[in-house]
Design a protein around this motif. Sequence first.
Motif, mmCIF file in Angstrom:
data_model
loop_
_atom_site.group_PDB
_atom_site.id
_atom_site.type_symbol
_atom_site.label_atom_id
_atom_site.label_comp_id
_atom_site.label_asym_id
_atom_site.label_seq_id
_atom_site.Cartn_x
_atom_site.Cartn_y
_atom_site.Cartn_z
ATOM 1 N N VAL A 237 13.353 98.784 56.340
ATOM 2 C CA VAL A 237 14.577 98.378 57.025
ATOM 3 C C VAL A 237 14.651 96.852 57.091
ATOM 4 O O VAL A 237 15.720 96.227 56.888
ATOM 5 C CB VAL A 237 14.656 99.015 58.418
ATOM 6 C CG1 VAL A 237 15.821 98.424 59.212
ATOM 7 C CG2 VAL A 237 14.820 100.520 58.309
ATOM 8 N N ASP A 238 13.529 96.210 57.368
ATOM 9 C CA ASP A 238 13.490 94.752 57.470
ATOM 10 C C ASP A 238 13.808 94.119 56.113
ATOM 11 O O ASP A 238 14.533 93.105 56.026
ATOM 12 C CB ASP A 238 12.127 94.307 57.977
ATOM 13 C CG ASP A 238 12.056 92.787 58.163
ATOM 14 O OD1 ASP A 238 12.848 92.277 58.974
ATOM 15 O OD2 ASP A 238 11.199 92.170 57.509
ATOM 16 N N LEU A 239 13.247 94.726 55.026
ATOM 17 C CA LEU A 239 13.527 94.183 53.689
ATOM 18 C C LEU A 239 14.999 94.357 53.331
ATOM 19 O O LEU A 239 15.609 93.473 52.709
ATOM 20 C CB LEU A 239 12.653 94.902 52.654
ATOM 21 C CG LEU A 239 11.135 94.602 52.729
ATOM 22 C CD1 LEU A 239 10.381 95.474 51.736
ATOM 23 C CD2 LEU A 239 10.870 93.128 52.446
ATOM 24 N N ARG A 240 15.570 95.468 53.725
ATOM 25 C CA ARG A 240 16.986 95.677 53.437
ATOM 26 C C ARG A 240 17.849 94.681 54.181
ATOM 27 O O ARG A 240 18.842 94.143 53.652
ATOM 28 C CB ARG A 240 17.372 97.107 53.823
ATOM 29 C CG ARG A 240 18.813 97.456 53.406
ATOM 30 C CD ARG A 240 19.231 98.726 54.081
ATOM 31 N NE ARG A 240 19.211 98.571 55.557
ATOM 32 C CZ ARG A 240 19.536 99.543 56.407
ATOM 33 N NH1 ARG A 240 19.861 100.754 55.949
ATOM 34 N NH2 ARG A 240 19.490 99.316 57.702
ATOM 35 N N ASP A 241 17.479 94.408 55.431
ATOM 36 C CA ASP A 241 18.263 93.453 56.213
ATOM 37 C C ASP A 241 18.190 92.051 55.605
ATOM 38 O O ASP A 241 19.139 91.271 55.704
ATOM 39 C CB ASP A 241 17.764 93.425 57.657
ATOM 40 C CG ASP A 241 18.054 94.740 58.370
ATOM 41 O OD1 ASP A 241 18.935 95.493 57.891
ATOM 42 O OD2 ASP A 241 17.386 95.050 59.407
ATOM 43 N N ARG A 242 17.101 91.728 54.933
ATOM 44 C CA ARG A 242 16.977 90.397 54.312
ATOM 45 C C ARG A 242 17.532 90.385 52.899
ATOM 46 O O ARG A 242 17.498 89.381 52.214
ATOM 47 C CB ARG A 242 15.503 89.983 54.289
ATOM 48 C CG ARG A 242 14.988 89.615 55.698
ATOM 49 C CD ARG A 242 13.569 89.078 55.634
ATOM 50 N NE ARG A 242 12.644 90.103 55.164
ATOM 51 C CZ ARG A 242 11.371 89.866 54.895
ATOM 52 N NH1 ARG A 242 10.874 88.640 55.019
ATOM 53 N NH2 ARG A 242 10.608 90.843 54.475
ATOM 54 N N GLY A 243 17.999 91.534 52.415
ATOM 55 C CA GLY A 243 18.611 91.619 51.104
ATOM 56 C C GLY A 243 17.628 91.787 49.985
ATOM 57 O O GLY A 243 18.007 91.640 48.815
ATOM 58 N N VAL A 244 16.382 92.109 50.350
ATOM 59 C CA VAL A 244 15.352 92.259 49.317
ATOM 60 C C VAL A 244 15.226 93.732 48.921
ATOM 61 O O VAL A 244 15.094 94.073 47.742
ATOM 62 C CB VAL A 244 14.016 91.683 49.805
ATOM 63 C CG1 VAL A 244 12.940 91.865 48.733
ATOM 64 C CG2 VAL A 244 14.155 90.205 50.146
ATOM 65 N N GLY A 245 15.238 94.623 49.912
ATOM 66 C CA GLY A 245 15.043 96.041 49.642
ATOM 67 C C GLY A 245 16.348 96.764 49.345
ATOM 68 O O GLY A 245 17.429 96.219 49.531
ATOM 69 N N SER A 246 16.178 98.011 48.922
ATOM 70 C CA SER A 246 17.334 98.828 48.568
ATOM 71 C C SER A 246 17.533 99.916 49.639
ATOM 72 O O SER A 246 16.625 100.247 50.401
ATOM 73 C CB SER A 246 17.127 99.485 47.202
ATOM 74 O OG SER A 246 15.987 100.333 47.225
ATOM 75 N N ALA A 247 18.725 100.483 49.616
ATOM 76 C CA ALA A 247 19.034 101.542 50.598
ATOM 77 C C ALA A 247 18.286 102.817 50.282
ATOM 78 O O ALA A 247 17.907 103.580 51.174
ATOM 79 C CB ALA A 247 20.540 101.802 50.590
ATOM 80 N N SER A 248 18.037 103.052 48.973
ATOM 81 C CA SER A 248 17.300 104.263 48.617
ATOM 82 C C SER A 248 15.872 104.219 49.128
ATOM 83 O O SER A 248 15.303 105.232 49.554
ATOM 84 C CB SER A 248 17.318 104.450 47.083
ATOM 85 O OG SER A 248 16.681 103.314 46.451
ATOM 86 N N ALA A 249 15.270 103.046 49.127
ATOM 87 C CA ALA A 249 13.900 102.928 49.647
ATOM 88 C C ALA A 249 13.868 103.195 51.134
ATOM 89 O O ALA A 249 12.940 103.811 51.670
ATOM 90 C CB ALA A 249 13.336 101.551 49.328
ATOM 91 N N VAL A 250 14.940 102.706 51.804
ATOM 92 C CA VAL A 250 14.996 102.966 53.257
ATOM 93 C C VAL A 250 15.143 104.446 53.522
ATOM 94 O O VAL A 250 14.502 105.006 54.436
ATOM 95 C CB VAL A 250 16.153 102.168 53.870
ATOM 96 C CG1 VAL A 250 16.325 102.552 55.344
ATOM 97 C CG2 VAL A 250 15.909 100.675 53.757
#
Length: 488
Positions: A165-178
């Motif tokens: 969730v933290d990576l997604r909020d920073r624009g690094v992670g993807s929604a599928s990983a979350v």
Amino acid sequence: MRFLRHSLTGLFLMAVTLGLIVYAGSVLRDAVVARMTEEPRMPQARERVFAVNLVTATPETITPVLTAFGEIRSRRTLEIRAATTGTVVDLAEDFEDGAVVTRGQVLARIDPANAQSAFDRAGNDLRDAEVAARDAERAVAIARDTLAAAEEQAALQQRAYERQVDLRDRGVGSASAVESAELSVAASRQSVLSARNALAQAETRVETAANALTRSRIAQDEAQRDLDDTTIRAEFDGTLTGTTAVQGGLVSANEQLAQLVDAGALEVAFRVSTTQYARLLNDQGRLLQAPVRVTLDVQGIALTADGTITRDSAAVEQGQTGRRIFARLDTSRGLKPGDFVTVSITEPPLQDVVRLPATALDAAGTVLAITGEERLEPLQVSLLRRQGDDVLVRGKTLAGREIVAQRSPLLGAGIKVRPLRSEPPPRTEEPAETALVELTPERREKLKEFITSNDRLPDDIKTRILAQLDADRVPAAMIRRIESRMGG
């Protein structure tokens, strides 16, 4: 001349005869006249005097003795019954009527095969329950470890989710990983719930195993009691009676095999009238703990025992009168349950009473006293007790008076009497009927030998008399009776 002489002689004799007849008639007439003219003389009357025996009325304090008849009973009688069904495989050698047994003595054994098998099965079931209980405890431990591992895995999955969730909020992670991380967290939570459910089931299994273990132990205790019940023991010291069991015989549950009677815990039950019962009550209306003496007369040889009144019956039996009283015996040497005995109860002492012969009292409650002119005077008295051939009375003017000992229909008020006074016989220091004396060994053996050799006495009576002779102190009356039959 001869004829003339004879004629004159005849005339002379006739004249003399006529003269005597006239004289006799005159005398008879004078006697009749004198008898008829004289006054009649009445004989002087003489008063009749009766001889009477007198006793002096002396007031004193007397302890009355109430006499009744009762039956000896045992305060402790046990019916020996079989607790289980089976064959009698062992019987005590002295398992017979009249045998004396001690507490804990083995009396009989019933075949224990079935009970032993049931006990062994109960033991096996108990061991199985113990194994199941240990297995349940191990399962609980494993379930707890599984729950701890599931909770750790859930915590890791939760941290991984938070990182995605933290990576997604920073624009690094993807929604599928979350989403994948969130699904992993949900799966870990489900694993924790499954582990908790498994722990709960394991704990329930522990409780179920504990209950099964308790039931197995109870079953083993019951089997042990059933096994113990195959051995019949004496519960207390006593004497056997009514024995019916034989070795090899088949007995059923609750079948009576014998009775055990405690010969050392005897009491006597006797019945008294309501009036007599009232004399044995104290001021609070409670029954007095009065001493009693029990006597069993066996062919002139008395067996005695002392005791104390303990209680009375709670109600009057149907068709009965009076009151039933029970007295506990302190010593019961020679007495057996079922004996019909004479009971002497010592009542409270009476003060200022006079002992008189029973023949001195009439039905109206009066006695005859002698006056200074040696005439009889009736006195009213109150009858308190009857003691054998004597009566205990009380009267206001009775003290010191001389009373007629034997009344008769010829005696009454104002009758002149001739008193017969006799000095009372001196008292001898002979032992009373209730006295106890000590015997020398030689005298004791002599008495026992005579009783043993007497073929006219039944065996049970011999046993009772010999039991009393073995005591340290023996009733003097019994010794006198035995020695009178010995001729010594």
